[in-house]
Write an enzyme that holds these catalytic residues in place. Structure first.
Site, mmCIF file in Angstrom:
data_model
loop_
_atom_site.group_PDB
_atom_site.id
_atom_site.type_symbol
_atom_site.label_atom_id
_atom_site.label_comp_id
_atom_site.label_asym_id
_atom_site.label_seq_id
_atom_site.Cartn_x
_atom_site.Cartn_y
_atom_site.Cartn_z
ATOM 1 N N ARG A 215 42.998 1.872 4.921
ATOM 2 C CA ARG A 215 42.319 0.976 5.855
ATOM 3 C C ARG A 215 43.230 0.958 7.203
ATOM 4 N NH1 ARG A 215 37.522 -1.502 3.930
ATOM 5 N NH2 ARG A 215 36.674 -0.061 2.587
ATOM 6 N N CYS A 257 33.046 3.972 -1.158
ATOM 7 C CA CYS A 257 31.445 3.312 -1.095
ATOM 8 C C CYS A 257 30.806 4.015 -0.084
ATOM 9 C CB CYS A 257 31.810 1.660 -0.679
ATOM 10 S SG CYS A 257 30.229 1.129 -0.424
ATOM 11 N N ARG A 295 29.119 -11.474 8.392
ATOM 12 C CA ARG A 295 29.989 -11.860 7.405
ATOM 13 C C ARG A 295 30.440 -13.317 7.399
ATOM 14 N NH1 ARG A 295 33.156 -6.322 5.026
ATOM 15 N NH2 ARG A 295 31.175 -4.975 5.087
ATOM 16 N N GLU A 300 33.899 -9.853 3.669
ATOM 17 C CA GLU A 300 32.741 -9.616 2.824
ATOM 18 C C GLU A 300 32.879 -10.962 1.505
ATOM 19 O OE1 GLU A 300 33.233 -5.915 0.768
ATOM 20 O OE2 GLU A 300 30.951 -5.693 1.078
HETATM 21 P P1 ADP Z 1 36.932 -4.670 5.769
HETATM 22 O O1 ADP Z 1 36.620 -5.234 7.303
HETATM 23 O O2 ADP Z 1 38.128 -4.134 5.693
HETATM 24 O O3 ADP Z 1 35.751 -4.022 5.203
HETATM 25 P P2 ADP Z 1 36.451 -7.559 4.971
HETATM 26 O O4 ADP Z 1 35.358 -7.719 5.604
HETATM 27 O O5 ADP Z 1 36.861 -8.206 3.444
HETATM 28 O O6 ADP Z 1 37.081 -6.048 4.902
HETATM 29 O O7 ADP Z 1 37.574 -8.237 5.893
HETATM 30 C C1 ADP Z 1 38.889 -7.952 5.694
HETATM 31 C C2 ADP Z 1 39.871 -9.145 6.473
HETATM 32 O O8 ADP Z 1 39.764 -8.817 7.878
HETATM 33 C C3 ADP Z 1 39.432 -10.612 6.194
HETATM 34 O O9 ADP Z 1 40.432 -11.538 6.053
HETATM 35 C C4 ADP Z 1 38.631 -10.871 7.370
HETATM 36 O O10 ADP Z 1 38.437 -12.056 7.706
HETATM 37 C C5 ADP Z 1 39.431 -10.108 8.541
HETATM 38 N N1 ADP Z 1 38.500 -9.953 9.532
HETATM 39 C C6 ADP Z 1 37.431 -9.123 9.874
HETATM 40 N N2 ADP Z 1 37.136 -9.120 11.266
HETATM 41 C C7 ADP Z 1 38.139 -9.813 11.866
HETATM 42 C C8 ADP Z 1 37.941 -10.265 13.195
HETATM 43 N N3 ADP Z 1 37.507 -9.904 14.195
HETATM 44 N N4 ADP Z 1 39.214 -11.019 13.514
HETATM 45 C C9 ADP Z 1 40.003 -11.634 12.612
HETATM 46 N N5 ADP Z 1 40.049 -11.030 11.260
HETATM 47 C C10 ADP Z 1 38.806 -10.278 10.885
HETATM 48 N N1 DAR Z 2 30.636 -5.290 -3.039
HETATM 49 C C1 DAR Z 2 29.742 -3.915 -3.326
HETATM 50 C C2 DAR Z 2 30.032 -2.769 -2.093
HETATM 51 C C3 DAR Z 2 29.104 -3.236 -0.861
HETATM 52 C C4 DAR Z 2 29.941 -2.637 0.358
HETATM 53 N N2 DAR Z 2 31.040 -3.030 0.663
HETATM 54 C C5 DAR Z 2 32.095 -2.379 0.512
HETATM 55 N N3 DAR Z 2 32.263 -1.265 0.135
HETATM 56 N N4 DAR Z 2 33.456 -3.115 0.613
HETATM 57 C C6 DAR Z 2 28.317 -4.012 -3.267
HETATM 58 O O1 DAR Z 2 27.483 -3.213 -3.850
HETATM 59 O O2 DAR Z 2 27.834 -5.257 -3.218
#
Ligand code: ADP
Ligand code: DAR
Length: 345
Positions: A215, A257, A295, A300
């Site tokens: 990532r 995914c 989110r 997530e």
């Molecule tokens: P991904 O974005 O990699 O799909 P997540 O939604 O779990 O995974 O977010 C990963 C981390 O990045 C979390 O701690 C989330 O709070 C942080 N994050 C996402 N967007 C922002 C943002 N705009 N500013 C600060 N942190 C962020």
């Molecule tokens: N938690 C899985 C994946 C949803 C999409 N998010 C990803 N790939 N991080 C679900 O089916 O809810």
């Protein structure tokens, strides 16, 4: 394996599209990495509250199990079997002057892409030895980065729990123990082969071997989406010169995914919308109009707090990187306008 009996309450795309006919058509198929239908659907069968419910074990999974994956891809990305993904990472084509220069609304900006290594299985089908090879290849590539991208790699193995917890709290590091990932084997051999690279200011980071093998993340405080995007574009180009990415002419960058296929990009802001949050119908009308995802504060499966939300593009496939960020930007401008109007009511 018998056809799974999903409860009426199941709303995942797996439940929606895995008919008994498709199940019988696919149940004995497997990829060259021996990835089976049972593995594709395991997370969604074990986690009935999944939104999607499926993962791929390799690029071939998207062909072998296409009768299921193609329906999920069409529904999530509005991307049909005749569509072909196009990439455009030219940040000069983005029109995104800071929409909140006074910093009244946007707390921080983050743009990330998922990437996997060409000629390797994806995380759900990878061996421990292959995962360690991926870690070595990615670390060698990021250690070549110079200037504001230069930094250090920190393996999860041996990382102090205090530092790990602080990095997660500060939104820099992935969480541990996600049950959706665990169900499909993405947490196997944890924490071996996992880690995080980041520069001194933590504005450029690379997660290694979480849900995807990389990532690649650009993030900073405030609403300068243009600078955040340009930093990411430069970094991805430099890393790809050393580590070839798993790619498909039709589906773009291949991820475990299906929601992350194509650009594999999620462009987000943490934004304070306390007044608009009092009118969630209006809030969601705007996010639906601009195809944005809401989110919580820790990404997530987390909750928002104090009227602060993580707002990002929902579609990743069938649009270019520039279009994904432009779409998020245009939606954020509309949300700020609605927040101002709500505050004046
Ligand atoms: P991904 O974005 O990699 O799909 P997540 O939604 O779990 O995974 O977010 C990963 C981390 O990045 C979390 O701690 C989330 O709070 C942080 N994050 C996402 N967007 C922002 C943002 N705009 N500013 C600060 N942190 C962020
Ligand atoms: N938690 C899985 C994946 C949803 C999409 N998010 C990803 N790939 N991080 C679900 O089916 O809810």
């Amino acid at each position: 394996m018998n056809y799974p009996k999903f409860p009426e309450s199941c709303t995942s795309l797996l439940c929606k599209f895995l008919s008994e006919d498709i199940f019988n058509q696919l149940k004995d198929k497997k990829t060259a990495n021996n990835f089976t239908l049972a593995q594709v659907i395991k997370s969604g069968v074990e986690n009935i509250d999944s939104g999607i419910g499926v993962y791929a074990g390799d690029k071939e999974s998207y062909a072998v199990f296409a009768p299921l994956f193609d329906q999920i891809i069409a529904e999530y990305h509005s991307f049909t079997q005749v569509d072909v993904h196009k990439s455009n990472f030219n940040s000069a084509e983005l029109n995104a002057p800071n929409p909140d220069p006074e910093g009244k609304y946007i707390i921080s900006t983050r743009i990330r892409v998922g990437r996997n290594v060409a000629d390797m299985p994806l995380g759900p089908a990878i061996s421990n030895a292959q995962r360690n090879q991926v870690e070595s290849a990615v670390v060698a590539a990021v250690n070549l980065l110079e200037g504001d991208l230069a930094g250090s790699y920190y393996p999860l193995l041996g990382m102090s729990k205090v530092i790990q917890a602080q990095l997660i709290r500060d939104h820099f590091l992935f969480k541990e123990g996600d049950r959706f990932l665990a169900a499909v084997g993405l947490n196997a051999d944890w924490p071996a082969g996992r880690g995080i690279f980041h520069n001194k200011d933590k504005t450029f980071l690379v997660w290694v071997n979480e849900e995807d093998q990389m990532r690649i993340i650009s993030m900073q405080m405030g609403g300068d989406i243009q600078t955040t995007f340009t930093r990411l574009a430069n970094a991805v180009k430099q890393i790809e010169a050393t580590v070839p990415f798993l790619y498909s002419q039709r589906l773009g960058y291949i991820t475990s995914c299906p929601t992350n296929l194509g650009t594999a990009m999620r462009a987000s802001v943490h934004i304070a919308l306390p007044n608009l949050a009092q009118d969630m119908d209006r809030f969601k009308m705007i996010t639906d109009q601009y195809r944005l995802q809401i989110r919580g504060l820790h990404g997530e499966h987390s909750e928002s707090k104090g009227g602060v939300y993580d707002i990002s593009n929902r579609r990743r496939l069938g649009i270019t990187e520039v279009e994904a960020v432009q779409g998020m930007y245009d939606g954020v401008v509309a949300l700020i306008s609605a927040e101002k109007a709500s505050a004046n009511r």
